[in-house]
Scaffold this motif. Sequence first.
Motif, PDB file in Angstrom:
ATOM      1  N   VAL A  24      47.876  29.567  43.920  1.00  0.00           N
ATOM      2  CA  VAL A  24      47.224  30.737  43.624  1.00  0.00           C
ATOM      3  C   VAL A  24      47.680  32.185  44.498  1.00  0.00           C
ATOM      4  O   VAL A  24      47.985  32.254  45.826  1.00  0.00           O
ATOM      5  CB  VAL A  24      45.492  30.708  43.901  1.00  0.00           C
ATOM      6  CG1 VAL A  24      45.001  32.125  43.372  1.00  0.00           C
ATOM      7  CG2 VAL A  24      44.990  29.382  42.995  1.00  0.00           C
ATOM      8  N   PRO A  25      48.340  32.881  43.462  1.00  0.00           N
ATOM      9  CA  PRO A  25      48.790  34.284  44.407  1.00  0.00           C
ATOM     10  C   PRO A  25      47.722  34.898  45.173  1.00  0.00           C
ATOM     11  O   PRO A  25      46.471  34.941  44.830  1.00  0.00           O
ATOM     12  CB  PRO A  25      49.134  35.267  43.204  1.00  0.00           C
ATOM     13  CG  PRO A  25      49.403  34.488  42.027  1.00  0.00           C
ATOM     14  CD  PRO A  25      48.306  33.087  41.885  1.00  0.00           C
ATOM     15  N   SER A  26      48.266  35.380  46.249  1.00  0.00           N
ATOM     16  CA  SER A  26      47.168  35.948  47.347  1.00  0.00           C
ATOM     17  C   SER A  26      46.101  37.089  46.809  1.00  0.00           C
ATOM     18  O   SER A  26      44.925  37.063  46.994  1.00  0.00           O
ATOM     19  CB  SER A  26      47.755  36.618  48.647  1.00  0.00           C
ATOM     20  OG  SER A  26      48.744  37.468  48.204  1.00  0.00           O
ATOM     21  N   GLY A  27      47.043  37.763  45.614  1.00  0.00           N
ATOM     22  CA  GLY A  27      45.767  38.885  45.236  1.00  0.00           C
ATOM     23  C   GLY A  27      44.890  38.250  44.117  1.00  0.00           C
ATOM     24  O   GLY A  27      43.824  39.172  43.835  1.00  0.00           O
ATOM     25  N   GLU A  28      45.060  37.180  43.674  1.00  0.00           N
ATOM     26  CA  GLU A  28      43.891  36.622  42.836  1.00  0.00           C
ATOM     27  C   GLU A  28      42.943  35.628  43.517  1.00  0.00           C
ATOM     28  O   GLU A  28      42.323  35.201  42.963  1.00  0.00           O
ATOM     29  CB  GLU A  28      44.954  35.712  41.793  1.00  0.00           C
ATOM     30  CG  GLU A  28      45.529  36.638  41.047  1.00  0.00           C
ATOM     31  CD  GLU A  28      46.269  35.948  39.910  1.00  0.00           C
ATOM     32  OE1 GLU A  28      46.062  34.803  39.321  1.00  0.00           O
ATOM     33  OE2 GLU A  28      47.469  36.415  39.377  1.00  0.00           O
ATOM     34  N   LEU A  29      42.955  35.431  44.736  1.00  0.00           N
ATOM     35  CA  LEU A  29      42.162  34.486  45.642  1.00  0.00           C
ATOM     36  C   LEU A  29      40.936  34.801  45.286  1.00  0.00           C
ATOM     37  O   LEU A  29      39.956  33.910  45.227  1.00  0.00           O
ATOM     38  CB  LEU A  29      42.828  34.468  46.997  1.00  0.00           C
ATOM     39  CG  LEU A  29      43.595  33.352  47.641  1.00  0.00           C
ATOM     40  CD1 LEU A  29      43.975  33.556  49.092  1.00  0.00           C
ATOM     41  CD2 LEU A  29      43.350  32.096  47.298  1.00  0.00           C
ATOM     42  N   PRO A  30      40.306  36.184  45.501  1.00  0.00           N
ATOM     43  CA  PRO A  30      38.731  36.390  45.263  1.00  0.00           C
ATOM     44  C   PRO A  30      38.437  36.110  44.147  1.00  0.00           C
ATOM     45  O   PRO A  30      37.283  35.580  44.070  1.00  0.00           O
ATOM     46  CB  PRO A  30      38.820  37.924  45.450  1.00  0.00           C
ATOM     47  CG  PRO A  30      39.970  38.400  46.224  1.00  0.00           C
ATOM     48  CD  PRO A  30      41.204  37.398  45.997  1.00  0.00           C
ATOM     49  N   LYS A  31      39.241  36.275  42.951  1.00  0.00           N
ATOM     50  CA  LYS A  31      38.529  35.957  41.666  1.00  0.00           C
ATOM     51  C   LYS A  31      38.646  34.413  41.625  1.00  0.00           C
ATOM     52  O   LYS A  31      37.558  33.898  41.010  1.00  0.00           O
ATOM     53  CB  LYS A  31      39.650  36.405  40.629  1.00  0.00           C
ATOM     54  CG  LYS A  31      39.143  36.147  39.137  1.00  0.00           C
ATOM     55  CD  LYS A  31      40.106  36.387  38.182  1.00  0.00           C
ATOM     56  CE  LYS A  31      41.684  35.630  38.389  1.00  0.00           C
ATOM     57  NZ  LYS A  31      42.776  35.940  37.235  1.00  0.00           N
ATOM     58  N   HIS A  32      39.658  33.709  41.917  1.00  0.00           N
ATOM     59  CA  HIS A  32      39.587  32.144  41.772  1.00  0.00           C
ATOM     60  C   HIS A  32      38.628  31.597  42.727  1.00  0.00           C
ATOM     61  O   HIS A  32      37.890  30.685  42.319  1.00  0.00           O
ATOM     62  CB  HIS A  32      41.139  31.645  42.193  1.00  0.00           C
ATOM     63  CG  HIS A  32      42.191  31.779  41.024  1.00  0.00           C
ATOM     64  ND1 HIS A  32      42.445  30.610  40.378  1.00  0.00           N
ATOM     65  CD2 HIS A  32      42.858  32.828  40.673  1.00  0.00           C
ATOM     66  CE1 HIS A  32      43.231  31.125  39.535  1.00  0.00           C
ATOM     67  NE2 HIS A  32      43.534  32.370  39.762  1.00  0.00           N
ATOM     68  N   VAL A  33      38.382  31.884  43.995  1.00  0.00           N
ATOM     69  CA  VAL A  33      37.318  31.169  44.674  1.00  0.00           C
ATOM     70  C   VAL A  33      36.031  31.458  44.183  1.00  0.00           C
ATOM     71  O   VAL A  33      34.820  30.985  44.485  1.00  0.00           O
ATOM     72  CB  VAL A  33      37.547  31.685  46.387  1.00  0.00           C
ATOM     73  CG1 VAL A  33      36.974  33.193  46.678  1.00  0.00           C
ATOM     74  CG2 VAL A  33      36.973  30.767  47.156  1.00  0.00           C
ATOM     75  N   LYS A  34      35.745  32.715  43.606  1.00  0.00           N
ATOM     76  CA  LYS A  34      34.436  32.845  43.287  1.00  0.00           C
ATOM     77  C   LYS A  34      33.994  32.153  42.039  1.00  0.00           C
ATOM     78  O   LYS A  34      33.078  31.451  41.773  1.00  0.00           O
ATOM     79  CB  LYS A  34      34.292  34.677  42.667  1.00  0.00           C
ATOM     80  CG  LYS A  34      33.042  34.858  42.270  1.00  0.00           C
ATOM     81  CD  LYS A  34      32.728  36.445  41.950  1.00  0.00           C
ATOM     82  CE  LYS A  34      31.542  36.796  41.556  1.00  0.00           C
ATOM     83  NZ  LYS A  34      31.143  38.263  41.177  1.00  0.00           N
ATOM     84  N   GLU A  35      35.023  32.138  41.157  1.00  0.00           N
ATOM     85  CA  GLU A  35      34.975  31.297  40.091  1.00  0.00           C
ATOM     86  C   GLU A  35      34.876  29.664  40.312  1.00  0.00           C
ATOM     87  O   GLU A  35      33.963  28.996  39.834  1.00  0.00           O
ATOM     88  CB  GLU A  35      36.329  31.417  39.049  1.00  0.00           C
ATOM     89  CG  GLU A  35      36.310  30.556  37.972  1.00  0.00           C
ATOM     90  CD  GLU A  35      37.290  30.589  37.130  1.00  0.00           C
ATOM     91  OE1 GLU A  35      38.113  29.432  36.481  1.00  0.00           O
ATOM     92  OE2 GLU A  35      37.958  31.687  37.026  1.00  0.00           O
ATOM     93  N   LEU A  36      35.479  29.310  41.328  1.00  0.00           N
ATOM     94  CA  LEU A  36      35.115  28.005  41.760  1.00  0.00           C
ATOM     95  C   LEU A  36      33.964  27.852  42.272  1.00  0.00           C
ATOM     96  O   LEU A  36      33.282  26.846  41.937  1.00  0.00           O
ATOM     97  CB  LEU A  36      36.284  27.540  42.958  1.00  0.00           C
ATOM     98  CG  LEU A  36      36.434  26.078  43.230  1.00  0.00           C
ATOM     99  CD1 LEU A  36      37.822  25.670  43.712  1.00  0.00           C
ATOM    100  CD2 LEU A  36      35.654  25.945  44.595  1.00  0.00           C
TER     101      LEU A  36
END
Length: 448
Positions: A24-36
């Motif tokens: 996961v690109p670092s800039g997309e981590l907040p979105k991905h971890v929240k979704e997970l």
Amino acid sequence: MAEIFVIGLSHRSSPVELREKLAVPSGELPKHVKELAERAHLAEAVMISTCNRVEVYGVAADSTGARRAREVLAARMPEGALDPHLYERSGAEAVRHAFRVASSLDSMVVGEPQILGQFKEAYAAATEAGVIGGLLDRCFAKAFAVAKRVRTETGIASGSVSVSSIATDLAKKIFGDLSGKRVLLIGAGKMGESAAKHLRKQGAKLFVLNRSRERALELAKACDGEPRSLSELPGELALADVAIASTSSDRFVVTTDLMKEVVRARKYRPLFLIDIAVPRNVDPRVGDMENVFVYDVDDLQKVAQENLTARKREAEAAERIVDVEARTFEEWRKQLDLKPIIVGMRRHVREVLAAELERTMPRLSGDAARDRAALEKMLDAATNKLLHQPLTELKKAAEAGDGQVLAVVRRLFPVEEAAAEGASVSRIAPALPSEPPPANVAAKKSGT
């Protein structure tokens, strides 16, 4: 009590072609971890994504949280492709794993400094997403402190410790002296910048290619190199001795079609391509071409092993630090189990004694205020004396991991009410109310 778990895969458990699909690109981590966290119903979550690992640290209200998180990750892959490579740890082992990773003891290159920054980046992303809570907050804060202690108290970071420095070492092994060699840096990210600085110290001529002209100019200036546009890649590859690829692209930048033209232009002069990006920037089939040699991050691991022996003794000292700190954290976590029990026990005994006080007060003669003050002191002393031995044994049982004793105490004392109310340790000895309860309540509590 909820426990921390970790599931993930790393360079130790899976090949790069699998890791890059989950990256996961670092800039997309907040979105991905929240979704997970939402899809897996996790109370807390942190997601780490680097070139060498993808990990999810979580806290769930029940024991199925790790399984749900595993399913969320597996959904991004063909059925069954991920399961053989995933590892899972929980409780004290998950915490110890976090400390080892943050301290670079589990890195491809033991002692490398980048992982701590990536750990902090993951923590910041989870904080931004609003999925950090008390347990993971404490765990990651402790992991940062452990990593700092390891770097301060051991020599684990001495010598070449980063992937970028290993890439430079590999280029030196290929050419010997790098002075005057033409080195092409494809990409201007953090890894690329680190590699450029290492290479420039060896006397190489640097040429920086990046999609952003401004970023290429900035990095070239910082490393005493020359900027180039990414559109000039074919011509620059035709001239280079070594090319290091480190872009954030999710597609191959150096393709087989491109390299067919480059190879002809070079008249089959050897070219060494070092791909330190995940996902990979260089199509691995390029390595099958004549006089073209491709190394990816897994190849760099083999070079890293040569440096590992020299730091083995320091790594052992670092492991001892991690073990001590992990035990300390686990002792703290166990105390969380004790808080509602201690509060409930104290409340129960205090309420019983308070009820007895209300029954006794009408029978007193003389100065009632003085008598009441004296009796209240008596109750406090009695409470402490009644609970001293039980609490001592209870703490010993918790430290030993004896869950049976805790279960028995929960059955013997009305402690669940205290847990539901989130009673804090500061309320272990609540004060008596200034006014006595109604007579019927006092009688009920006293069992009359």
